[in-house]
Design an enzyme around this catalytic site. Structure first.
Site, PDB file in Angstrom:
ATOM      1  N   ASP A 128      -7.875  -5.385  -0.045  1.00 59.11           N
ATOM      2  CA  ASP A 128      -8.153  -6.234  -1.361  1.00 59.11           C
ATOM      3  C   ASP A 128      -8.061  -7.498  -0.809  1.00 59.11           C
ATOM      4  O   ASP A 128      -8.571  -8.396  -1.831  1.00 59.11           O
ATOM      5  CB  ASP A 128      -7.816  -5.591  -2.649  1.00 59.11           C
ATOM      6  CG  ASP A 128      -8.521  -4.139  -2.820  1.00 59.11           C
ATOM      7  OD1 ASP A 128      -7.713  -3.269  -3.138  1.00 59.11           O
ATOM      8  OD2 ASP A 128      -9.706  -4.182  -2.978  1.00 59.11           O
ATOM      9  N   HIS A 181       0.850  -1.044  -0.100  1.00 59.49           N
ATOM     10  CA  HIS A 181      -0.017   0.087  -0.072  1.00 59.49           C
ATOM     11  C   HIS A 181       0.817   1.154  -0.219  1.00 59.49           C
ATOM     12  O   HIS A 181       2.116   1.207   0.671  1.00 59.49           O
ATOM     13  CB  HIS A 181      -0.862   0.084   1.349  1.00 59.49           C
ATOM     14  CG  HIS A 181      -2.107   1.017   1.105  1.00 59.49           C
ATOM     15  ND1 HIS A 181      -1.974   2.188   1.429  1.00 59.49           N
ATOM     16  CD2 HIS A 181      -3.307   0.662   0.684  1.00 59.49           C
ATOM     17  CE1 HIS A 181      -3.041   2.714   1.057  1.00 59.49           C
ATOM     18  NE2 HIS A 181      -4.000   1.879   0.693  1.00 59.49           N
TER      19      HIS A 181
HETATM   20  C1  SDX Z   1      -6.214  -0.024  -3.007  1.00 59.40           C
HETATM   21  O1  SDX Z   1      -4.263   4.639  -1.990  1.00 59.40           O
HETATM   22  C2  SDX Z   1      -5.107   4.091  -1.447  1.00 59.40           C
HETATM   23  O2  SDX Z   1      -5.775   4.739  -0.532  1.00 59.40           O
HETATM   24  C3  SDX Z   1      -5.762   2.560  -2.031  1.00 59.40           C
HETATM   25  C4  SDX Z   1      -6.895   2.143  -1.528  1.00 59.40           C
HETATM   26  C5  SDX Z   1      -8.049   2.784  -1.110  1.00 59.40           C
HETATM   27  O3  SDX Z   1      -8.794   2.405  -0.088  1.00 59.40           O
HETATM   28  O4  SDX Z   1      -8.550   3.680  -2.081  1.00 59.40           O
HETATM   29  O5  SDX Z   1      -6.328   1.533  -0.142  1.00 59.40           O
HETATM   30  C6  SDX Z   1      -7.220   0.791  -2.156  1.00 59.40           C
HETATM   31  O6  SDX Z   1      -5.926   0.420  -3.993  1.00 59.40           O
HETATM   32  C7  SDX Z   1      -5.393  -0.705  -2.472  1.00 59.40           C
HETATM   33  C8  SDX Z   1      -4.144  -1.347  -3.086  1.00 59.40           C
HETATM   34  C9  SDX Z   1      -4.630  -2.436  -4.124  1.00 59.40           C
HETATM   35  N1  SDX Z   1      -3.866  -2.975  -4.849  1.00 59.40           N
HETATM   36  C10 SDX Z   1      -2.958  -3.940  -4.829  1.00 59.40           C
HETATM   37  O7  SDX Z   1      -3.169  -4.848  -4.012  1.00 59.40           O
HETATM   38  C11 SDX Z   1      -1.938  -4.149  -6.007  1.00 59.40           C
HETATM   39  C12 SDX Z   1      -0.632  -4.683  -5.498  1.00 59.40           C
HETATM   40  N2  SDX Z   1       0.144  -3.669  -4.813  1.00 59.40           N
HETATM   41  C13 SDX Z   1       0.944  -2.695  -5.587  1.00 59.40           C
HETATM   42  O8  SDX Z   1       0.933  -2.809  -6.867  1.00 59.40           O
HETATM   43  C14 SDX Z   1       1.396  -1.713  -4.648  1.00 59.40           C
HETATM   44  O9  SDX Z   1       1.503  -2.067  -3.212  1.00 59.40           O
HETATM   45  C15 SDX Z   1       0.632  -0.663  -4.490  1.00 59.40           C
HETATM   46  C16 SDX Z   1       0.118   0.233  -6.060  1.00 59.40           C
HETATM   47  C17 SDX Z   1      -0.506  -0.625  -3.728  1.00 59.40           C
HETATM   48  C18 SDX Z   1       1.470   0.840  -4.030  1.00 59.40           C
HETATM   49  O10 SDX Z   1       2.391   1.212  -4.820  1.00 59.40           O
HETATM   50  P1  SDX Z   1       3.535   2.127  -4.453  1.00 59.40           P
HETATM   51  O11 SDX Z   1       3.194   2.898  -3.311  1.00 59.40           O
HETATM   52  O12 SDX Z   1       3.860   2.705  -5.789  1.00 59.40           O
HETATM   53  O13 SDX Z   1       4.713   1.077  -4.233  1.00 59.40           O
HETATM   54  P2  SDX Z   1       5.840   0.707  -5.180  1.00 59.40           P
HETATM   55  O14 SDX Z   1       5.059  -0.025  -6.512  1.00 59.40           O
HETATM   56  O15 SDX Z   1       6.977   1.622  -5.380  1.00 59.40           O
HETATM   57  O16 SDX Z   1       6.596  -0.569  -4.299  1.00 59.40           O
HETATM   58  C19 SDX Z   1       7.301  -0.488  -3.636  1.00 59.40           C
HETATM   59  C20 SDX Z   1       8.454  -1.880  -3.736  1.00 59.40           C
HETATM   60  C21 SDX Z   1       8.741  -2.052  -5.139  1.00 59.40           C
HETATM   61  O17 SDX Z   1       9.918  -3.028  -5.140  1.00 59.40           O
HETATM   62  P3  SDX Z   1      11.340  -2.320  -5.294  1.00 59.40           P
HETATM   63  O18 SDX Z   1      11.369  -1.583  -6.482  1.00 59.40           O
HETATM   64  O19 SDX Z   1      11.593  -1.232  -3.883  1.00 59.40           O
HETATM   65  O20 SDX Z   1      12.283  -3.339  -5.217  1.00 59.40           O
HETATM   66  O21 SDX Z   1       7.410  -2.836  -3.114  1.00 59.40           O
HETATM   67  C22 SDX Z   1       7.364  -3.856  -4.378  1.00 59.40           C
HETATM   68  C23 SDX Z   1       7.574  -2.998  -5.560  1.00 59.40           C
HETATM   69  O22 SDX Z   1       8.009  -3.886  -6.641  1.00 59.40           O
HETATM   70  N3  SDX Z   1       5.791  -4.067  -4.229  1.00 59.40           N
HETATM   71  C24 SDX Z   1       5.552  -5.611  -4.298  1.00 59.40           C
HETATM   72  C25 SDX Z   1       4.074  -5.143  -4.312  1.00 59.40           C
HETATM   73  N4  SDX Z   1       3.741  -4.111  -3.901  1.00 59.40           N
HETATM   74  C26 SDX Z   1       4.900  -3.303  -3.773  1.00 59.40           C
HETATM   75  N5  SDX Z   1       5.894  -6.591  -4.722  1.00 59.40           N
HETATM   76  C27 SDX Z   1       5.275  -7.718  -4.935  1.00 59.40           C
HETATM   77  N6  SDX Z   1       4.094  -7.505  -4.591  1.00 59.40           N
HETATM   78  C28 SDX Z   1       3.314  -6.564  -4.419  1.00 59.40           C
HETATM   79  N7  SDX Z   1       1.889  -6.493  -4.011  1.00 59.40           N
END
Ligand code: SDX
Length: 441
Positions: free
Chosen positions: A367, A310
């Site tokens: 989720d 998140h």
């Molecule tokens: C919602 O914003 C809100 O409030 C949203 C929400 C709401 O109520 O409106 O809470 C609802 O959207 C919840 C999130 C649902 N999405 C997912 O479950 C999709 C999977 N999660 C990710 O794609 C990610 O964690 C996000 C999109 C939720 C957040 O993305 P960020 O903050 O841009 O983080 P990032 O992509 O920069 O990740 C940081 C690191 C990365 O690794 P490095 O490059 O540092 O090595 O964490 C890794 C990412 O690769 N990472 C994951 C991951 N989420 C982040 N690796 C594997 N699996 C994951 N799910």
């Protein structure tokens, strides 16, 4: 009028000049650098792709503490609201800022019933979509189409706002149920005046001419709680879209329709559908939770463990804790064991124990468990994000109203750093015979 207070200043020294920038503080102690004069004073803009470090408004609707796992609507903890309120009471709280009195609640509930029908012309829209149209596409187009049947927000009176809010809340529920019936090929079921919000929705979804649906109080309660969990969440992607569209003075229906499209994305509200698809695929392919976690860590593919991570929560999403409890209760109440829940719980344990996830503070988000609860209720996977939109609607509306009535209600128009061709003319390009596309040269 600004509600944050200046508590100190930050000194920027740039290009031989010094600029004191006010540091503002919100009511929960979070601080922000006030850069409203930055470009005028220095010619500089800030650079923050994804706006992870940018506060874009003052808001008194929702507060999230991502480090402590706190979520409050208008000062109430999400756990408190999920335990003691109905979704309609929380919708009223979000829009008006206080929980309704019994008479206010009854008036609001009456409006919900009055506005639960769609214009009969709209009923025919459903037959024009292809058979397996995704319900989110139907939802977004039907909501913006509501603006062709109903005038814009006529006035700012509480009554006018309640009419528009109840109209949208009630009709979105009807549109969602109708889109499910369309998908199933079943006849639509009209809303009933004797049923409350969630019961009415479940009845419109599952009643058929040959199945007299009886609302189950445990399922109805669980649905109220799940919708409460989704009702608002500060300046998330879809809420930012609703506010941005509203800032151009587009009407509420157009703004909400845009928010529905933003929510559809798998990185946002579409994640609940992806979670179930991943769990089902893994179960059928025999992939172990450990294998899934290793795949999510592998940078050579773009697989992510949906339902984890998140932007704000760097600990367990408080909603996920409540959703996990609801999901377990509903599944055991409906007395069918779901192996997917066992798999999800094992996957959660493996991920939480993995250093990659620990180092990046990746925990289950809202989720991860909600889809399993919806699945137990008989709601199909392609309706999961529709359920998210039903829950999020009162938050979108409250945020839209706040944007409209906020600090000057300025149109949202961020800046950029340009990195493209400096200047070209068509004559020069065509003169470079034979003309080869620059990327091919
Ligand atoms: C919602 O914003 C809100 O409030 C949203 C929400 C709401 O109520 O409106 O809470 C609802 O959207 C919840 C999130 C649902 N999405 C997912 O479950 C999709 C999977 N999660 C990710 O794609 C990610 O964690 C996000 C999109 C939720 C957040 O993305 P960020 O903050 O841009 O983080 P990032 O992509 O920069 O990740 C940081 C690191 C990365 O690794 P490095 O490059 O540092 O090595 O964490 C890794 C990412 O690769 N990472 C994951 C991951 N989420 C982040 N690796 C594997 N699996 C994951 N799910």
């Amino acid at each position: 009028m600004s509600f944050t207070k200046k508590v100190t200043t930050a000194r920027l020294s740039y290009d031989g000049k010094e600029l004191d920038l006010p540091v503002l503080e919100g009511d929960m102690g979070e601080r922000g650098l006030d850069i409203r004069n930055l470009r005028q004073e220095t010619g500089l803009v800030t650079f923050d792709p994804g706006m992870a470090n940018s506060g874009v408004c003052e808001s008194n609707i929702t507060f999230v503490d991502g480090a402590k796992g706190i979520l409050r609507y208008r000062g109430y903890d999400i756990e408190d609201l999920a335990e003691h309120c109905s979704f309609l009471e929380v919708a009223y709280l979000l829009v008006h800022g206080f929980l309704p009195t019994p008479s206010e609640y009854n008036a609001f509930s009456h409006l919900m019933n009055q506005h639960s029908m769609l214009h009969e012309n709209m009923r025919h829209f459903f037959s024009l979509y292809p058979d397996h149209a995704h319900p989110m596409a139907i939802l977004s187009s039907m909501v913006v189409s509501l603006s062709t049947f109903y005038p814009e927000l006529e006035a700012d009176s509480t009554e006018a706002i309640d009419i528009t809010v109840s109209r949208l809340l009630s009709k979105l529920r009807t549109i969602a149920a109708f889109s499910y019936k369309k998908y199933k090929g079943d006849p639509i079921v009209y809303p009933r005046p004797d049923l409350r919000y969630c019961e009415n929705f479940l009845n419109m979804m599952f009643h058929t001419p040959v199945n007299n649906y009886e609302p189950d109080p445990v399922v109805t309660r669980a649905l109220n709680q799940l919708l409460i969990l989704h009702a608002d969440h500060e300046q998330n992607c879809s809420t930012s879209v609703v506010r941005a569209v509203g800032s151009s003075r587009a009407n509420l229906y157009a703004s909400i329709s845009a928010g529905i499209c933003a929510l559809w994305g798998p990185l946002h509200g579409g994640a609940n559908q992806r979670v179930l698809e991943i769990l089902e695929d893994a179960m059928h392919s025999g992939a172990s939770p450990k294998l899934l976690v290793e795949k999510a860590k592998d940078r050579n593919n773009n697989f992510r463990l949906f339902g984890f991570g998140h932007r704000v929560y760097k600990t367990y999403d408080p909603r996920a804790k409540v959703a996990k409890k609801i999901c377990t209760q509903v599944i055991s109440h409906l007395s069918h064991h779901d192996p997917l829940l066992d798999y999800a719980q094992e996957l959660e344990a493996v991920a939480l124990a993995d250093p990659y996830f620990q180092e990046r503070h990746l925990y289950p988000n809202v989720d991860f468990f909600t889809g399993l609860a919806y699945r137990a209720m008989g709601i199909p996977v392609n309706m999961f994000t529709v359920m998210f939109a039903l829950g999020r609607l009162p938050g979108w509306i409250a945020q839209w109203l706040e944007q409209r009535d906020g600090e000057g209600g300025r149109i949202v128009r961020p800046r950029q750093l340009y990195v493209g061709p400096v200047h070209r003319t068509v004559a020069e390009t065509l003169a470079s015979k034979p003309y080869v596309h620059p990327t091919h040269s």
